[in-house]
Design a protein around this motif. Structure first.
Motif, PDB file in Angstrom:
ATOM      1  N   HIS A 138       0.964  -1.302  -0.110  1.00  0.00           N
ATOM      2  CA  HIS A 138      -0.210  -0.168   0.104  1.00  0.00           C
ATOM      3  C   HIS A 138       1.082   1.471   0.129  1.00  0.00           C
ATOM      4  CE1 HIS A 138      -3.370  -2.572   0.175  1.00  0.00           C
ATOM      5  NE2 HIS A 138      -3.649  -2.701   1.609  1.00  0.00           N
ATOM      6  N   ALA A 140       2.671   4.495  -0.906  1.00  0.00           N
ATOM      7  CA  ALA A 140       2.363   5.465  -2.046  1.00  0.00           C
ATOM      8  C   ALA A 140       3.578   5.414  -2.972  1.00  0.00           C
ATOM      9  CB  ALA A 140       1.995   6.777  -1.591  1.00  0.00           C
ATOM     10  N   ARG A 143       2.910   2.086  -5.151  1.00  0.00           N
ATOM     11  CA  ARG A 143       2.192   2.030  -5.913  1.00  0.00           C
ATOM     12  C   ARG A 143       2.325   3.020  -6.929  1.00  0.00           C
ATOM     13  NH1 ARG A 143      -0.352  -2.263  -5.161  1.00  0.00           N
ATOM     14  NH2 ARG A 143      -1.772  -1.383  -6.818  1.00  0.00           N
ATOM     15  N   ILE A 146       4.194   0.862  -9.349  1.00  0.00           N
ATOM     16  CA  ILE A 146       3.425  -0.300 -10.110  1.00  0.00           C
ATOM     17  C   ILE A 146       2.819   0.498 -11.172  1.00  0.00           C
ATOM     18  CG2 ILE A 146       1.427  -1.636  -9.673  1.00  0.00           C
ATOM     19  CD1 ILE A 146       2.539  -2.145  -6.783  1.00  0.00           C
ATOM     20  N   ASP A 147       2.131   1.500 -10.864  1.00  0.00           N
ATOM     21  CA  ASP A 147       1.483   2.278 -12.077  1.00  0.00           C
ATOM     22  C   ASP A 147       2.250   2.566 -13.177  1.00  0.00           C
ATOM     23  OD1 ASP A 147      -0.666   2.410 -10.517  1.00  0.00           O
ATOM     24  OD2 ASP A 147      -0.509   4.372  -9.746  1.00  0.00           O
ATOM     25  N   ASP A 311       4.017  -1.809   5.206  1.00  0.00           N
ATOM     26  CA  ASP A 311       3.650  -2.997   4.198  1.00  0.00           C
ATOM     27  C   ASP A 311       4.135  -4.149   4.771  1.00  0.00           C
ATOM     28  OD1 ASP A 311       2.660  -1.434   2.142  1.00  0.00           O
ATOM     29  OD2 ASP A 311       4.448  -1.275   0.951  1.00  0.00           O
TER      30      ASP A 311
END
Length: 449
Positions: A138, A140, A143, A146-147, A311
């Motif tokens: 989770h 930031a 993420r 990952i995007d 995490d």
């Protein structure tokens, strides 16, 4: 004359002889070439097609379903894309086509080309696309990465991934492959540090009979991964001389097997990773600067686990779910005390180390449904942090990151001294690759020891 028109004039005589349908469009999606095989299959006059837009010729087609339009908008490449196609006589044809964008001298897209063929039956599902790996976290910053890999994955661009040992670089690479137009083709992986230098070139590029004593005709990974993806981990362990040959593949798409005078074409998407900061690797002479700039189109940085402690509990629970059934079926959850123990560690081996600790703890636990005792790896730096006596632990105040760095610096200094400043022995005791230890020492200001 526009480049796309020059290209059509240069290739028309050859393409007109093919029995396979071939079409070309310009950058706006208007047909500039439509060979006779295409015209026969569609039962049309090519003159009535040229100059018209794809969606005008095929009004039933959606923009997102047109491989040619997706080549133009996404710069994607498609290999053996299946379509149920109705021929001029009304019969349903099973049609496989491949499409790719065309680039001009400036590097901009000037159009796209599609080449197809009919097959007897609809292809089976045996070559289903690779499943998309799930990356847990989770945080930031994670993420965002990952995007980013999802965006890069849909392109044909090379990707460079930096992350410490155990952060999941191959997982990111596999996600990029699964999101790519090459998902139905193979993805091959090679850890450059695991292959002796004298074998690495032949492993990558292949050999021809007589190249050296005992050499036979053998394909290398660039040939075996044709149409797919090649992932090269720890590229900073590849000899500099060999990196120049890799650079050539990126520059013009060609390579030569060992002992061959005939260059071959590489239809491979390259993803590379390293466990050292790229600029540090360049400064240390472990990475060619020109290769770095060629690879560094899509760049991913995977934050280490110690910098995303939120995490740790999420990952630990995921690993319990994953391994408990085979190692200790009685365990269903983790206690708060176990989570606190895990969150107090430095995790130099990152997610891989955490997973191994959970597996070991499950195997040794006898407490019932709740895993309470964490069996730390006693030969790891994580355990060394937890074992520091209060009077030897570095004093300090300030942010957690600074305190952890002070502890890490203290541990490495102690182990170095105990091993007579021998890096190889120190790396073994700390459970780190030598290259990771060197980069970590540089970051902590220990490079001059």
């Amino acid at each position: 004359m526009e480049e796309i028109q020059w290209l059509v004039l240069s290739m028309k005589e050859l393409l007109d002889t093919l029995n396979q349908p071939v079409t070309m469009v310009d950058r706006s999606g208007h047909f500039v070439y439509y060979n006779r095989a295409s015209a026969r299959m569609d039962g049309v006059d090519p003159a009535n097609i040229l100059g018209r837009h794809i969606l005008d010729v095929s009004p039933w087609l959606k923009t997102e379903d047109s491989t040619l339009l997706r080549c133009l908008s996404q710069h994607s490449r498609f290999v053996d894309h299946y379509q149920a196609y109705h021929g001029s006589d009304g019969r349903q044809l099973h049609y496989l086509h491949s499409a790719m964008p065309l680039f001009g001298r400036s590097g901009d897209v000037i159009g796209a080309i599609e080449i197809g063929r009919t097959v007897d039956n609809q292809p089976s599902d045996n070559n289903d696309p690779s499943p998309v790996p799930d990356i847990v976290g989770h945080d930031a910053r994670l993420r965002l990465q990952i995007d980013a890999i999802d965006i890069y994955g849909h392109s044909e661009l090379p990707v460079l991934i930096y992350g410490e040992t155990g952060t999941g670089k191959e997982l990111f690479a596999r996600r990029a492959h699964a999101k790519s137009p090459r998902a139905r083709a193979p993805m091959l992986c090679l850890n450059c540090a695991a292959i002796p230098e004298n074998l690495l070139e032949s492993t990558l590029f292949g050999t021809t009979r007589g190249a050296f004593t005992g050499a036979e005709n053998k394909k290398g990974l660039f040939a075996l991964a044709d149409g797919g993806t090649l992932f090269l981990d720890e590229i900073n362990s590849m000899p500099i001389a060999l990196q120049s040959k890799l650079l050539r593949v990126l520059q013009d798409g060609s390579f030569q097997p060992l002992g061959s005078q005939q260059p071959l074409r590489a239809n491979v998407r390259l993803i590379a990773a390293l466990n050292q900061r790229p600029l540090d690797a360049i400064a240390a002479g472990r990475l060619r600067e020109d290769l770095y700039y060629r690879l560094n189109v899509g760049y991913i940085f995977i934050p280490p686990l110690r910098e995303r402690r939120g995490d740790i509990a999420l990952l630990a629970r995921r690993f319990v779910d994953k391994h408990a059934a085979s190692l200790n079926p009685a365990v269903t959850t983790l206690s708060d005390a176990a989570i606190a123990t895990l969150e107090a560690q430095a995790w130099p081996g990152n997610v891989r180390e955490l997973e191994n600790v959970i597996r070991r703890s499950l195997l040794l636990d006898k407490s019932g449904s709740t895993l309470d005792a964490i069996a730390l790896m006693h030969d790891s730096a994580s355990a060394a942090v937890a074992a520091l006596p209060p009077d030897t632990a570095p004093a300090g105040s300030g942010p957690l990151k600074a305190r952890l760095a002070a502890q890490e610096r203290h541990i490495i200094s102690q182990v170095l001294a105990a091993n007579g400043n021998r890096l190889a022995a120190t790396a073994r005791e700390l459970g780190l690759p030598r290259t990771t230890l060197i980069s970590r020492m540089a970051r902590l200001g220990l490079a001059d020891i």
